[in-house]
Design a protein around this motif. Sequence first.
Motif, PDB file in Angstrom:
ATOM      1  N   VAL A  25       0.846  -1.195   0.000  1.00  0.00           N
ATOM      2  CA  VAL A  25       0.000   0.000   0.000  1.00  0.00           C
ATOM      3  C   VAL A  25       0.882   1.246   0.000  1.00  0.00           C
ATOM      4  O   VAL A  25       0.627   2.203  -0.738  1.00  0.00           O
ATOM      5  CB  VAL A  25      -0.970  -0.007   1.206  1.00  0.00           C
ATOM      6  CG1 VAL A  25      -1.635   1.340   1.388  1.00  0.00           C
ATOM      7  CG2 VAL A  25      -2.014  -1.103   1.034  1.00  0.00           C
ATOM      8  N   ALA A  29       0.790   3.783  -3.113  1.00  0.00           N
ATOM      9  CA  ALA A  29       0.347   5.155  -2.883  1.00  0.00           C
ATOM     10  C   ALA A  29       1.429   6.146  -3.302  1.00  0.00           C
ATOM     11  O   ALA A  29       1.132   7.194  -3.890  1.00  0.00           O
ATOM     12  CB  ALA A  29      -0.023   5.351  -1.412  1.00  0.00           C
ATOM     13  N   TRP A  40      -0.982   6.111   4.351  1.00  0.00           N
ATOM     14  CA  TRP A  40      -1.632   4.955   3.748  1.00  0.00           C
ATOM     15  C   TRP A  40      -0.890   3.678   4.134  1.00  0.00           C
ATOM     16  O   TRP A  40      -1.502   2.639   4.372  1.00  0.00           O
ATOM     17  CB  TRP A  40      -1.678   5.080   2.231  1.00  0.00           C
ATOM     18  CG  TRP A  40      -2.799   5.929   1.732  1.00  0.00           C
ATOM     19  CD1 TRP A  40      -2.686   7.099   1.059  1.00  0.00           C
ATOM     20  CD2 TRP A  40      -4.201   5.665   1.847  1.00  0.00           C
ATOM     21  NE1 TRP A  40      -3.933   7.585   0.761  1.00  0.00           N
ATOM     22  CE2 TRP A  40      -4.883   6.728   1.226  1.00  0.00           C
ATOM     23  CE3 TRP A  40      -4.946   4.639   2.421  1.00  0.00           C
ATOM     24  CZ2 TRP A  40      -6.267   6.780   1.162  1.00  0.00           C
ATOM     25  CZ3 TRP A  40      -6.326   4.698   2.352  1.00  0.00           C
ATOM     26  CH2 TRP A  40      -6.967   5.760   1.726  1.00  0.00           C
ATOM     27  N   ASN A  51      -8.567  -2.995   5.323  1.00  0.00           N
ATOM     28  CA  ASN A  51      -7.933  -1.732   4.964  1.00  0.00           C
ATOM     29  C   ASN A  51      -7.421  -1.732   3.533  1.00  0.00           C
ATOM     30  O   ASN A  51      -7.384  -0.689   2.890  1.00  0.00           O
ATOM     31  CB  ASN A  51      -6.812  -1.406   5.938  1.00  0.00           C
ATOM     32  CG  ASN A  51      -7.358  -1.017   7.294  1.00  0.00           C
ATOM     33  OD1 ASN A  51      -8.548  -0.778   7.448  1.00  0.00           O
ATOM     34  ND2 ASN A  51      -6.497  -0.950   8.274  1.00  0.00           N
ATOM     35  N   TYR A  55      -8.532   1.043   0.870  1.00  0.00           N
ATOM     36  CA  TYR A  55      -7.520   1.773   0.089  1.00  0.00           C
ATOM     37  C   TYR A  55      -7.808   1.679  -1.406  1.00  0.00           C
ATOM     38  O   TYR A  55      -7.764   2.684  -2.113  1.00  0.00           O
ATOM     39  CB  TYR A  55      -6.120   1.216   0.391  1.00  0.00           C
ATOM     40  CG  TYR A  55      -5.076   1.720  -0.570  1.00  0.00           C
ATOM     41  CD1 TYR A  55      -4.594   3.014  -0.482  1.00  0.00           C
ATOM     42  CD2 TYR A  55      -4.580   0.920  -1.600  1.00  0.00           C
ATOM     43  CE1 TYR A  55      -3.649   3.498  -1.371  1.00  0.00           C
ATOM     44  CE2 TYR A  55      -3.643   1.385  -2.483  1.00  0.00           C
ATOM     45  CZ  TYR A  55      -3.176   2.678  -2.369  1.00  0.00           C
ATOM     46  OH  TYR A  55      -2.252   3.157  -3.262  1.00  0.00           O
ATOM     47  N   THR A  59      -8.699   5.002  -3.603  1.00  0.00           N
ATOM     48  CA  THR A  59      -7.735   5.483  -4.591  1.00  0.00           C
ATOM     49  C   THR A  59      -8.120   5.145  -6.023  1.00  0.00           C
ATOM     50  O   THR A  59      -7.802   5.896  -6.936  1.00  0.00           O
ATOM     51  CB  THR A  59      -6.328   4.931  -4.309  1.00  0.00           C
ATOM     52  OG1 THR A  59      -6.358   3.504  -4.325  1.00  0.00           O
ATOM     53  CG2 THR A  59      -5.818   5.439  -2.983  1.00  0.00           C
TER      54      THR A  59
END
Length: 68
Positions: A25, A29, A40, A51, A55, A59
């Motif tokens: 992640v 990110a 993040w 999570n 995410y 995104t």
Amino acid sequence: MIYNKVHLTVLIIAIPILILQGFWVFKDAKKRGEKYYWLWGIFGLLNTPGNLIIYLIITRVIFDRHKS
């Protein structure tokens, strides 16, 4: 005794999964140009797969709509 072995087994499985998820992640990110990529990454360490799903939705769906 068995109770401790179960906990140890769960930790041996869960900790690497959480670390890999948080790392992925974080890197994703950062690659996508998110302002708070480090946040993040921390968010990705908290639980799996909840999570990660959050995410990806934020995104890929919500932020991509605003960029278009």
